[in-house]
Design a protein around this motif. Structure first.
Motif, short mmCIF file in Angstrom:
data_model
loop_
_atom_site.label_atom_id
_atom_site.label_comp_id
_atom_site.label_asym_id
_atom_site.label_seq_id
_atom_site.Cartn_x
_atom_site.Cartn_y
_atom_site.Cartn_z
N UNK A 16 -14.30 -19.86 -21.52
CA UNK A 16 -14.13 -18.49 -21.99
C UNK A 16 -13.87 -18.57 -23.49
N UNK A 17 -14.89 -18.22 -24.29
CA UNK A 17 -14.83 -18.53 -25.73
C UNK A 17 -14.51 -17.33 -26.61
N UNK A 18 -14.85 -16.11 -26.15
CA UNK A 18 -14.67 -14.95 -27.03
C UNK A 18 -14.49 -13.68 -26.20
N UNK A 19 -13.81 -12.71 -26.79
CA UNK A 19 -13.63 -11.40 -26.13
C UNK A 19 -13.89 -10.30 -27.15
N UNK A 52 -18.82 -18.52 -22.88
CA UNK A 52 -18.89 -17.15 -22.35
C UNK A 52 -18.12 -16.18 -23.24
N UNK A 53 -18.71 -15.01 -23.50
CA UNK A 53 -18.01 -13.92 -24.18
C UNK A 53 -17.93 -12.72 -23.26
N UNK A 54 -16.74 -12.11 -23.18
CA UNK A 54 -16.55 -10.91 -22.36
C UNK A 54 -16.59 -9.69 -23.28
N UNK A 55 -17.30 -8.65 -22.88
CA UNK A 55 -17.27 -7.39 -23.63
C UNK A 55 -16.63 -6.32 -22.74
N UNK A 56 -15.49 -5.78 -23.18
CA UNK A 56 -14.76 -4.80 -22.36
C UNK A 56 -13.84 -5.56 -21.42
N UNK A 57 -12.61 -5.81 -21.89
CA UNK A 57 -11.69 -6.61 -21.07
C UNK A 57 -10.56 -5.74 -20.55
N UNK A 58 -10.94 -4.71 -19.79
CA UNK A 58 -9.97 -3.82 -19.14
C UNK A 58 -9.70 -4.33 -17.73
#
Ligand SMILES: NC(=O)c1ccc[n+]([C@@H]2O[C@H](COP(=O)([O-])OP(=O)(O)OC[C@H]3O[C@@H](n4cnc5c(N)ncnc54)[C@H](O)[C@@H]3O)[C@@H](O)[C@H]2O)c1
Length: 403
Positions: A65-68, A41-47
């Protein structure tokens, strides 16, 4: 529900007869833990919101959780450390090009969602999620839904109330016909922020009735919010939505006597008002309605809510993400999701149409809207995010220290 309240409610036996079992709505934790391959999983926008998504993915036994991708340099470093993620990027395109990801969860402010969805779809991931509101312009929402449909990838909708386990069960029961035919619906509290918070009402109404909105006839106030370029902040809508099932749904902007969605069937009424939906015996047509215990089956992922910073009220975030993970793992279509990108698009379309009708003094307008260039701006915070509007998340909050 407390025991006292449960005891006050009358027996549910007649209404529970013949209700469908939850079946495989959500794969339970023990079974998910047995999956051989973890989804990357990659998260875009980690606010603020993205960090809650990251928590659910890191606690899920079948995802890694592999990338941000996080735009703010300082926050990127801090959340990378907090979630022990080394693959850190500024924006989505670099992330999806460099990492082989199965899922991309996009929780940027709304303005940046489309570019991230299209980049992830192009890169060939198996599932993408966004959050509310999905866009300001209807054509942008269409572009995202179409890009995902064309590639047959799962397009999920994020942290919406309709994902709550009990709301899904209530819908399953209503739509199975055990309460008789659905004969009426009311939306209360459709005001204040109709494309932001108001997304919730439309998404729950469509879920509970299994119908689409086909025509709106609405009035709105105050006058300044009916200007073409005004945002949805403070806009109150009253009127009527016609549903594809043939019923007319009354719509009220006021939050009294409740804010939510009520659906009446021949033998029962279901009222969603932000928490687990209430169940009433009768539709009120022939006899007074009586609240009864809906006896919802337990939420299979409740134990995840005991892991801070997740809170009891994050149950619908957890169920939304779990339904998404199941769809990707099991190859289910987007229509199986508790919340899909299509649902977010339909919420935006209803909001845009309701404002457009109100701007013309209640002129009936048919859906789907012919003019896809129509736009409804959300609040500046939702559109641009905390950093841009002067309320950035503090570093110590992003680090998880203050949870
Ligand atoms: N469903 C819900 O209950 C709910 C609740 C709160 C917020 N939201 C939605 O979630 C979104 C984000 O809200 P928030 O409170 O987390 O805002 P926020 O400002 O705290 O976080 C947004 C983050 O996205 C980052 N970002 C901005 N543009 C980016 C880009 N192009 N690529 C990568 N990162 C980028 C920002 O640097 C920031 O860290 C909004 O659309 C909001 O409407 C939904």
């Amino acid at each position: 529900m407390s025991m006292t309240r449960r005891m006050l409610l009358s027996s549910t036996a007649p209404l529970l007869m013949g209700v469908p079992a939850p079946g495989d709505l959500l794969t339970p934790p023990e079974q998910a833990a047995g999956r051989r391959k973890k989804l990357r999983v990659g998260i875009v926008g980690c606010g603020r919101m993205g960090q809650f998504f990251a928590e659910v993915y890191r606690f899920s036994p079948d995802t890694e959780l592999a990338a941000i991708a996080e735009y703010n340099d300082e926050r990127r470093k801090v959340v990378g450390g907090r979630f022990a993620v080394k693959a850190l990027f500024k924006e989505a395109p670099e992330m999806v090009r460099s990492e082989k990801l199965d899922i991309v969860a996009i929780i940027t402010p709304t303005k940046f969602m489309k570019a991230a969805v299209l980049a992830a779809a192009e890169a060939g991931v198996r599932g993408i999620s966004t959050d509310k509101p999905i866009a300001a312009k209807l054509a942008d929402a269409d572009a995202m839904v179409d890009a995902c449909n064309r590639r047959k990838l799962v397009f999920a909708g994020g942290n919406l109330q309709r994902a709550r386990w009990q709301t899904q069960i209530a819908a399953q029961r209503l739509r199975s016909g055990v309460y008789g035919k659905i004969i009426g619906a009311t939306v209360m509290g459709y005001g204040g922020e109709i494309s932001g918070g108001g997304c919730q009402h439309v998404a729950v109404l469509r879920l509970l009735t299994g119908a689409e909105i086909t025509q709106v006839e609405t009035y709105g106030y105050p006058a300044k919010t009916l200007a073409a370029d005004a945002s949805d902040q403070g806009l109150m809508i009253n009127g009527r939505w016609r549903l594809s099932s043939g019923i007319d749904c009354m719509v009220f902007g006021e939050r009294e006597p409740f804010s939510g969605v009520e659906v009446r069937a021949e033998r029962a009424t279901v009222r969603w008002s932000w928490y687990a939906p209430l169940l009433f015996e009768g539709s009120g047509k022939t006899a007074p309605r009586k609240e009864v215990d809906p006896a919802y089956p337990p939420f299979p992922w409740a134990s995840m809510l005991d892991r801070p910073p997740l809170r009891k009220d994050d149950d619908y975030l957890v169920s939304s993400i779990r339904s998404f993970i199941d769809a990707v793992h099991l190859g289910r279509p987007s229509s199986s999701l508790f919340v899909s990108g299509h649902d977010l698009r339909q919420s935006l379309e209803a909001a845009i149409a309701s404002k457009a009708s109100a701007m013309e003094g209640g002129r009936p307008i048919a859906l789907p809207l012919a003019d896809r260039s129509l736009t409804l701006m959300p609040s500046p915070y939702r559109w641009l995010g905390g950093d841009a509007v002067g309320s950035p998340q503090a570093v110590k909050d992003a680090s998880g220290e203050t949870r």
